[in-house]
Design a protein around this motif. Structure first.
Motif, mmCIF file in Angstrom:
data_model
loop_
_atom_site.group_PDB
_atom_site.id
_atom_site.type_symbol
_atom_site.label_atom_id
_atom_site.label_comp_id
_atom_site.label_asym_id
_atom_site.label_seq_id
_atom_site.Cartn_x
_atom_site.Cartn_y
_atom_site.Cartn_z
ATOM 1 N N ASP A 91 16.946 62.809 161.095
ATOM 2 C CA ASP A 91 15.495 62.969 161.159
ATOM 3 C C ASP A 91 14.888 61.931 160.239
ATOM 4 O OD1 ASP A 91 15.222 65.349 162.856
ATOM 5 O OD2 ASP A 91 16.305 66.349 161.227
ATOM 6 N N GLY A 92 13.813 61.299 160.703
ATOM 7 C CA GLY A 92 13.200 60.273 159.870
ATOM 8 C C GLY A 92 11.836 59.853 160.362
ATOM 9 N N TRP A 93 11.372 58.769 159.784
ATOM 10 C CA TRP A 93 10.088 58.210 160.187
ATOM 11 C C TRP A 93 10.143 56.701 160.059
ATOM 12 C CZ3 TRP A 93 10.926 60.047 155.338
ATOM 13 C CH2 TRP A 93 10.441 59.321 154.251
ATOM 14 N N SER A 94 9.242 56.035 160.777
ATOM 15 C CA SER A 94 9.139 54.583 160.754
ATOM 16 C C SER A 94 7.726 54.198 160.367
ATOM 17 C CB SER A 94 9.448 53.977 162.130
ATOM 18 O OG SER A 94 10.745 54.303 162.544
ATOM 19 N N GLU A 95 7.630 53.121 159.608
ATOM 20 C CA GLU A 95 6.343 52.521 159.266
ATOM 21 C C GLU A 95 6.332 51.121 159.848
ATOM 22 O OE1 GLU A 95 5.893 52.904 155.035
ATOM 23 O OE2 GLU A 95 5.718 55.089 155.172
ATOM 24 N N LEU A 96 5.378 50.889 160.755
ATOM 25 C CA LEU A 96 5.258 49.617 161.451
ATOM 26 C C LEU A 96 3.965 48.935 161.027
ATOM 27 C CD1 LEU A 96 6.062 50.996 165.018
ATOM 28 C CD2 LEU A 96 7.694 50.190 163.317
ATOM 29 N N SER A 97 4.033 47.625 160.804
ATOM 30 C CA SER A 97 2.839 46.832 160.473
ATOM 31 C C SER A 97 2.566 45.867 161.615
ATOM 32 C CB SER A 97 3.059 46.038 159.187
ATOM 33 O OG SER A 97 3.280 46.905 158.106
ATOM 34 N N LEU A 98 1.289 45.710 161.953
ATOM 35 C CA LEU A 98 0.869 44.842 163.053
ATOM 36 C C LEU A 98 0.132 43.621 162.538
ATOM 37 C CD1 LEU A 98 -0.629 47.576 165.420
ATOM 38 C CD2 LEU A 98 1.691 46.640 165.457
ATOM 39 N N ASP A 99 0.245 42.506 163.286
ATOM 40 C CA ASP A 99 -0.554 41.321 162.978
ATOM 41 C C ASP A 99 -1.820 41.325 163.846
ATOM 42 O OD1 ASP A 99 0.231 40.423 165.519
ATOM 43 O OD2 ASP A 99 1.584 38.881 164.739
ATOM 44 N N GLU A 100 -2.558 40.241 163.802
ATOM 45 C CA GLU A 100 -3.829 40.158 164.542
ATOM 46 C C GLU A 100 -3.618 40.194 166.060
ATOM 47 O OE1 GLU A 100 -2.859 37.103 162.636
ATOM 48 O OE2 GLU A 100 -3.198 38.476 160.974
ATOM 49 N N GLN A 101 -2.445 39.777 166.526
ATOM 50 C CA GLN A 101 -2.137 39.796 167.962
ATOM 51 C C GLN A 101 -1.513 41.126 168.404
ATOM 52 O OE1 GLN A 101 -0.795 36.892 166.163
ATOM 53 N NE2 GLN A 101 -2.734 35.873 166.572
ATOM 54 N N GLU A 102 -1.531 42.122 167.503
ATOM 55 C CA GLU A 102 -0.972 43.441 167.804
ATOM 56 C C GLU A 102 0.542 43.402 167.977
ATOM 57 O OE1 GLU A 102 -3.076 46.671 168.781
ATOM 58 O OE2 GLU A 102 -3.984 45.565 167.137
ATOM 59 N N ARG A 103 1.198 42.426 167.332
ATOM 60 C CA ARG A 103 2.657 42.379 167.342
ATOM 61 C C ARG A 103 3.174 43.041 166.065
ATOM 62 N NH1 ARG A 103 3.884 36.191 167.753
ATOM 63 N NH2 ARG A 103 2.532 36.417 165.958
ATOM 64 N N ILE A 104 4.322 43.687 166.177
ATOM 65 C CA ILE A 104 4.927 44.346 165.021
ATOM 66 C C ILE A 104 5.593 43.288 164.155
ATOM 67 C CG2 ILE A 104 6.664 46.019 164.267
ATOM 68 C CD1 ILE A 104 6.173 47.415 167.045
ATOM 69 N N THR A 105 5.161 43.205 162.897
ATOM 70 C CA THR A 105 5.715 42.233 161.956
ATOM 71 C C THR A 105 6.686 42.868 160.970
ATOM 72 O OG1 THR A 105 3.822 42.531 160.484
ATOM 73 C CG2 THR A 105 3.692 40.733 162.093
ATOM 74 N N SER A 106 6.619 44.177 160.844
ATOM 75 C CA SER A 106 7.495 44.896 159.924
ATOM 76 C C SER A 106 7.803 46.268 160.525
ATOM 77 C CB SER A 106 6.812 45.058 158.567
ATOM 78 O OG SER A 106 7.584 45.841 157.697
ATOM 79 N N HIS A 107 9.094 46.645 160.476
ATOM 80 C CA HIS A 107 9.544 47.934 161.010
ATOM 81 C C HIS A 107 10.513 48.504 159.977
ATOM 82 C CE1 HIS A 107 11.336 50.304 164.619
ATOM 83 N NE2 HIS A 107 11.627 50.908 163.479
ATOM 84 N N ILE A 108 10.049 49.483 159.228
ATOM 85 C CA ILE A 108 10.868 50.071 158.171
ATOM 86 C C ILE A 108 11.123 51.533 158.507
ATOM 87 C CG2 ILE A 108 11.060 50.565 155.706
ATOM 88 C CD1 ILE A 108 9.197 48.159 155.226
#
Length: 127
Positions: A91-108
């Motif tokens: 069981d867990g969770w993910s934190e995703l960060s998006l850039d201006e083009q709505e692309r995922i730049t970070s997936h932790i």
């Protein structure tokens, strides 16, 4: 299609037919076991999971967006390839960060359990 809808669809069909175009070419990925950069490495990791996990399943429990951040809560499970095919669950969770083009730049990814707890699941025998 909205990025949340695409992510939900990817969770449902995981680890097959993932939409890698959601990710920036140099996406940063990290979980309790590994850390790397690049969508090519991410694709390779998913491919290894397809190969070495029997009956993988990624259940999405919640997904929420707050500006350029997305958080998902999930359960990853599979059968280990040991002769007794133990069912492993994280069981867990993910934190995703998006850039201006709505692309995922970070997936932790974060787990609600330790790596040792996951290892121990491989050696729990049913009576």
């Amino acid at each position: 299609m909205d990025i949340l809808e695409v992510l939900e669809a990817d969770y449902r069909k995981f680890p097959h037919d993932q939409n890698y175009s959601l990710y920036a070419p140099e996406v940063f990925f990290k979980d309790p076991i590994t850390e790397f950069r690049g969508v090519k490495r991410y694709r390779l990791m998913i491919g290894l999971m397809r190969r070495f996990f029997s009956n993988p399943r990624l259940d999405l429990h919640a997904i929420k967006r707050n500006g350029p951040q997305i958080q998902t809560h999930w359960t990853l499970s599979w059968n280990g390839l040991l002769p007794w095919y133990p069912r492993i669950r994280i069981d867990g969770w993910s934190e995703l960060s998006l850039d201006e083009q709505e692309r995922i730049t970070s997936h932790i990814d974060y787990w609600h359990c330790s790596r040792l707890a996951v290892l121990k699941q491989h050696f729990q025998f049913k009576r």
